[in-house]
Design a protein around this motif. Structure first.
Motif, PDB file in Angstrom:
ATOM      1  N   ARG A 144       0.840  -1.191   0.000  1.00  0.00           N
ATOM      2  CA  ARG A 144       0.000   0.000   0.000  1.00  0.00           C
ATOM      3  C   ARG A 144       0.877   1.244   0.000  1.00  0.00           C
ATOM      4  N   ILE A 145       0.493   2.215  -0.805  1.00  0.00           N
ATOM      5  CA  ILE A 145       1.138   3.529  -0.835  1.00  0.00           C
ATOM      6  C   ILE A 145       0.075   4.542  -0.431  1.00  0.00           C
ATOM      7  N   GLU A 146       0.415   5.342   0.560  1.00  0.00           N
ATOM      8  CA  GLU A 146      -0.505   6.365   1.052  1.00  0.00           C
ATOM      9  C   GLU A 146       0.134   7.731   0.819  1.00  0.00           C
ATOM     10  N   ALA A 147      -0.433   8.518  -0.096  1.00  0.00           N
ATOM     11  CA  ALA A 147       0.110   9.841  -0.429  1.00  0.00           C
ATOM     12  C   ALA A 147      -0.544  10.922   0.427  1.00  0.00           C
ATOM     13  N   SER A 148       0.262  11.873   0.859  1.00  0.00           N
ATOM     14  CA  SER A 148      -0.256  12.999   1.628  1.00  0.00           C
ATOM     15  C   SER A 148      -0.998  13.957   0.703  1.00  0.00           C
ATOM     16  N   PRO A 149      -2.146  14.458   1.117  1.00  0.00           N
ATOM     17  CA  PRO A 149      -2.862  15.443   0.310  1.00  0.00           C
ATOM     18  C   PRO A 149      -2.358  16.880   0.537  1.00  0.00           C
ATOM     19  N   VAL A 150      -1.448  17.063   1.507  1.00  0.00           N
ATOM     20  CA  VAL A 150      -1.024  18.421   1.852  1.00  0.00           C
ATOM     21  C   VAL A 150       0.469  18.685   1.653  1.00  0.00           C
ATOM     22  N   ALA A 151       1.235  17.653   1.341  1.00  0.00           N
ATOM     23  CA  ALA A 151       2.682  17.826   1.165  1.00  0.00           C
ATOM     24  C   ALA A 151       3.180  16.774   0.179  1.00  0.00           C
ATOM     25  N   ALA A 174       4.782  10.612   0.956  1.00  0.00           N
ATOM     26  CA  ALA A 174       3.991   9.388   0.871  1.00  0.00           C
ATOM     27  C   ALA A 174       4.587   8.352   1.803  1.00  0.00           C
ATOM     28  N   PHE A 175       3.748   7.422   2.222  1.00  0.00           N
ATOM     29  CA  PHE A 175       4.163   6.312   3.065  1.00  0.00           C
ATOM     30  C   PHE A 175       3.933   5.027   2.294  1.00  0.00           C
ATOM     31  N   GLU A 176       4.903   4.150   2.330  1.00  0.00           N
ATOM     32  CA  GLU A 176       4.829   2.839   1.681  1.00  0.00           C
ATOM     33  C   GLU A 176       4.812   1.776   2.775  1.00  0.00           C
ATOM     34  N   HIS A 177       3.893   0.839   2.674  1.00  0.00           N
ATOM     35  CA  HIS A 177       3.818  -0.272   3.617  1.00  0.00           C
ATOM     36  C   HIS A 177       3.929  -1.562   2.811  1.00  0.00           C
ATOM     37  N   GLY A 178       4.677  -2.530   3.333  1.00  0.00           N
ATOM     38  CA  GLY A 178       4.791  -3.779   2.599  1.00  0.00           C
ATOM     39  C   GLY A 178       5.517  -4.865   3.356  1.00  0.00           C
ATOM     40  N   GLN A 179       5.938  -5.872   2.609  1.00  0.00           N
ATOM     41  CA  GLN A 179       6.649  -7.027   3.138  1.00  0.00           C
ATOM     42  C   GLN A 179       8.059  -7.062   2.548  1.00  0.00           C
ATOM     43  N   TRP A 180       9.029  -7.499   3.333  1.00  0.00           N
ATOM     44  CA  TRP A 180      10.392  -7.637   2.857  1.00  0.00           C
ATOM     45  C   TRP A 180      10.873  -9.054   3.120  1.00  0.00           C
ATOM     46  N   ARG A 181      11.887  -9.433   2.371  1.00  0.00           N
ATOM     47  CA  ARG A 181      12.524 -10.723   2.616  1.00  0.00           C
ATOM     48  C   ARG A 181      13.981 -10.653   2.198  1.00  0.00           C
ATOM     49  N   GLY A 182      14.785 -11.462   2.868  1.00  0.00           N
ATOM     50  CA  GLY A 182      16.199 -11.577   2.547  1.00  0.00           C
ATOM     51  C   GLY A 182      16.521 -13.012   2.206  1.00  0.00           C
ATOM     52  N   VAL A 183      17.089 -13.206   1.018  1.00  0.00           N
ATOM     53  CA  VAL A 183      17.432 -14.535   0.526  1.00  0.00           C
ATOM     54  C   VAL A 183      18.903 -14.516   0.123  1.00  0.00           C
ATOM     55  N   SER A 184      19.655 -15.551   0.526  1.00  0.00           N
ATOM     56  CA  SER A 184      21.067 -15.611   0.152  1.00  0.00           C
ATOM     57  C   SER A 184      21.199 -15.886  -1.342  1.00  0.00           C
ATOM     58  N   LEU A 185      22.363 -15.550  -1.881  1.00  0.00           N
ATOM     59  CA  LEU A 185      22.618 -15.846  -3.303  1.00  0.00           C
ATOM     60  C   LEU A 185      22.430 -17.331  -3.594  1.00  0.00           C
ATOM     61  N   SER A 186      22.700 -18.158  -2.606  1.00  0.00           N
ATOM     62  CA  SER A 186      22.539 -19.600  -2.800  1.00  0.00           C
ATOM     63  C   SER A 186      21.088 -20.044  -2.683  1.00  0.00           C
ATOM     64  N   GLY A 187      20.176 -19.088  -2.391  1.00  0.00           N
ATOM     65  CA  GLY A 187      18.754 -19.389  -2.387  1.00  0.00           C
ATOM     66  C   GLY A 187      18.142 -19.701  -1.038  1.00  0.00           C
ATOM     67  N   ARG A 188      18.907 -19.557   0.029  1.00  0.00           N
ATOM     68  CA  ARG A 188      18.396 -19.859   1.369  1.00  0.00           C
ATOM     69  C   ARG A 188      17.636 -18.650   1.923  1.00  0.00           C
ATOM     70  N   SER A 237       7.910  -0.177   6.586  1.00  0.00           N
ATOM     71  CA  SER A 237       7.276   1.070   6.163  1.00  0.00           C
ATOM     72  C   SER A 237       8.383   2.005   5.695  1.00  0.00           C
ATOM     73  N   ALA A 238       8.082   2.781   4.681  1.00  0.00           N
ATOM     74  CA  ALA A 238       9.048   3.738   4.152  1.00  0.00           C
ATOM     75  C   ALA A 238       8.361   5.074   3.917  1.00  0.00           C
ATOM     76  N   LYS A 239       9.044   6.149   4.253  1.00  0.00           N
ATOM     77  CA  LYS A 239       8.556   7.498   3.994  1.00  0.00           C
ATOM     78  C   LYS A 239       9.295   8.037   2.776  1.00  0.00           C
ATOM     79  N   TRP A 240       8.531   8.494   1.802  1.00  0.00           N
ATOM     80  CA  TRP A 240       9.071   9.043   0.556  1.00  0.00           C
ATOM     81  C   TRP A 240       8.766  10.542   0.488  1.00  0.00           C
TER      82      TRP A 240
END
Length: 127
Positions: free
Chosen positions: A74-81, A84-98, A106-109
Motif C-alpha cells: 500500500r502507498i498512502e500519499a499525503s494530500p497536503v505535502a 507518501a508512506f509505503e507499507h509492505g513485506q520484505w525478505r532476505g534470501v542468500s545468493l545460494s537461495g536460502r 514502512s518507508a517514507k518518501w
C-alpha cells in the motif's frame, strides 16, 4: 502523469533491482541525503545516504550475500505535502537461495523535483 502510487512502486522496483545487481550507483539517487534506515532485528540505525551506501557496499562484498526484496502492499500519499508512506513485506534470501529473514516494513518518501526519494525506512523482522 504518474500518480505517487505508480511512481513510488517504480522507484521501489528500481531499488530492488539495484540490490539484486549490487549496483551502488543506482541506489544513491533513490535515497534522500539524510535518509534513515532502522534495521529489523537489532534496530541498528543507518543515518545518511553515504552511510547507507557504505553499508550496502559491505553487504555486496559477502561471498553468499543477502538479496533483499521489498514488496509494497500500500502507498498512502499525503494530500497536503509532497510525501507518501509505503507499507509492505520484505525478505532476505542468500545468493545460494536460502531464505534468511522476512517481515514488514514502512518507508517514507518525499518528492524532490521530479523524483521520489526515500527519507526513512523501518523494518520489523517476523521470520
Amino acid at each position: 502523469m504518474d500518480t505517487p502510487d505508480l511512481a513510488i512502486r517504480l522507484r521501489r522496483a528500481a531499488f530492488n533491482r539495484a540490490l539484486a545487481e549490487a549496483d551502488l550507483a543506482a541506489i544513491g539517487p533513490l535515497l534522500a541525503r539524510d535518509v534513515v534506515l532502522v534495521a529489523g532485528t537489532d534496530s541498528a540505525v543507518i543515518s545518511g545516504r553515504q552511510a547507507q551506501l557504505k553499508s550496502w557496499k559491505y553487504e555486496f562484498a559477502a561471498p553468499d550475500r543477502t538479496i533483499y526484496t521489498r514488496t509494497p502492499e500500500r502507498i498512502e500519499a499525503s494530500p497536503v505535502a509532497p510525501l507518501a508512506f509505503e507499507h509492505g513485506q520484505w525478505r532476505g534470501v542468500s545468493l545460494s537461495g536460502r531464505e534468511l529473514a522476512s517481515g514488514s516494513y514502512s518507508a517514507k518518501w518525499r518528492k524532490l523535483g521530479a523524483d521520489w526519494v526515500i527519507e526513512a525506512e523501518i523494518y520489523l523482522t517476523l521470520a
